[in-house]
Design an enzyme around this catalytic site. Structure first.
Site, mmCIF file in Angstrom:
data_model
loop_
_atom_site.group_PDB
_atom_site.id
_atom_site.type_symbol
_atom_site.label_atom_id
_atom_site.label_comp_id
_atom_site.label_asym_id
_atom_site.label_seq_id
_atom_site.Cartn_x
_atom_site.Cartn_y
_atom_site.Cartn_z
ATOM 1 C CE LYS A 146 -12.532 -1.725 -3.955
ATOM 2 N NZ LYS A 146 -11.991 -2.771 -3.130
ATOM 3 C CE LYS B 210 -10.138 -12.827 -5.549
ATOM 4 N NZ LYS B 210 -9.660 -13.055 -4.185
ATOM 5 C CE LYS C 244 -4.419 -1.558 1.817
ATOM 6 N NZ LYS C 244 -5.424 -1.429 2.875
#
Ligand code: TRP
Length: 333
Positions: A200, A197, A115
């Site tokens: 979003k 996969k 991140k």
């Protein structure tokens, strides 16, 4: 521990909308889980602000997700549904646990490394201590199990390490939870890149639970298949990942087996198959979308659910927090 059931807890980040990968995958098994366990589910809004959020959008997403989860079968009378920021004891315990977590062990967390690479302009302290808040979320309810996907496994490990360290100093304060490998159901891939996969972050290949029927149909009609000369609906995940994925979606939405699907589309090609999958998904999602919309129109009901949830959760959480405060030597207030 109500009715002698084991306690299970899970947090959900309100960082996006639910899609059919979530629904046909793990979510479908949650209604069974709430029968078997005493379950706590919360929307982890505190965790979500480790990445910058638009406030109105965050509020909207929390409510939409709450409504969607209820519509998917998480009956509020059978489990404890709440919003993380409504139970301040999570943050209070997190501070204490911060003081029992080492800089070095947080530096090694792979999610922190990923991140911070992706948000190089906002490597804030919350991103770094994220696993400690998550450990507090968990330990404060003394759960037996935490269902986790592969991406959260390391966070549950560090939670166990923190619990063991704390218990080693002060005696058995926390139950050390076990990771629970939840039934995942189908592993749905992206419609546009079937090697990946469904996610979003790639909206064109992703079908959201709240998508309108015409959008769902459009996404399925554009789904990537293959340029096989045979153009035949046959289950061969290695050779034909796009078709295998569509077959998997069709099978999960209708309950049909792969053989039945192959027979149904024998000699018909992809032109007939893709819209049929779209229609099956539209029908499968219709009751969920309608129920979510109905719930979203009833704000008073949703409010009553999350208030009751926070009250129930807060009672348990504060009990653990008081015990911890006492153990570390804080004077009772
Ligand atoms: N970090 C989890 C995720 O991104 C969400 C979460 C926060 C969580 N607190 C938790 C999951 C406690 C399980 C238990 O998916």
């Amino acid at each position: 521990m109500e009715n002698g059931k084991k306690v299970m807890l899970s947090g959900i980040q309100p960082s996006g909308e639910l899609h059919i990968g979530n629904y046909l995958g793990p979510l479908r098994h949650w209604p069974e889980m709430i029968e078997e366990f005493d379950c706590y589910f919360f929307l982890a809004d505190l965790h979500t602000i480790t990445v910058r959020q638009e406030p109105a959008e965050l509020r909207r997403r929390v409510l939409t997700l709450l409504a969607s989860y209820i519509a998917c079968g998480l009956a509020p009378e059978k489990c404890t549904l709440f919003i993380q920021s409504h139970v301040p004891a999570h943050s209070q315990l997190a501070w204490v646990l911060d003081c029992y977590t080492m800089f070095g062990e947080l530096s090694r967390m792979t999610q922190f490394k990923d991140k911070s690479a992706r948000n190089a302009d906002n490597i804030n302290a919350g991103l770094f201590t994220y696993p400690v808040l998550m450990a507090a979320d968990i330990l404060i309810y003394q759960p037996d199990f935490v269902p986790v996907g592969e991406d959260q496994r390391q966070h549950v490990e560090i939670c166990r390490d923190i619990a063991n360290r704390f218990n080693g100093i002060y005696g058995d304060v926390f139950k050390v939870p076990e990771p629970y490998i939840a039934k995942v159901g189908a592993r749905i891939m992206s419609l546009s890149t079937p090697e990946k996969k469904m996610s979003k972050s790639q909206p064109e290949g992703c079908v959201f639970l709240m998508d309108k029927p015409e959008d769902i149909m459009r996404k399925f009609k554009r789904a990537v298949t293959d340029s096989d000369a045979e153009r035949c609906v046959r289950y061969a995940p290695e050779e034909k990942p796009g078709v295998a994925n569509l077959m998997q979606i069709y099978a999960s939405a209708t309950g049909k087996s792969y053989e039945e699907i192959e027979r149904e589309f024998d000699g018909k090609g992809y032109g007939a198959f893709k819209p049929a999958v779209g229609e099956a998904v539209v029908e499968c999602l219709r009751p969920i979308r309608e129920e979510t919309e109905r719930l979203l129109a009833d704000k008073a009901y949703l409010e009553s659910v999350y208030r009751a949830g926070a009250e129930k959760a807060g009672y348990v959480a504060n009990k653990t927090l008081r015990k911890v405060y006492k153990k570390v030597g804080f004077l009772p207030g």
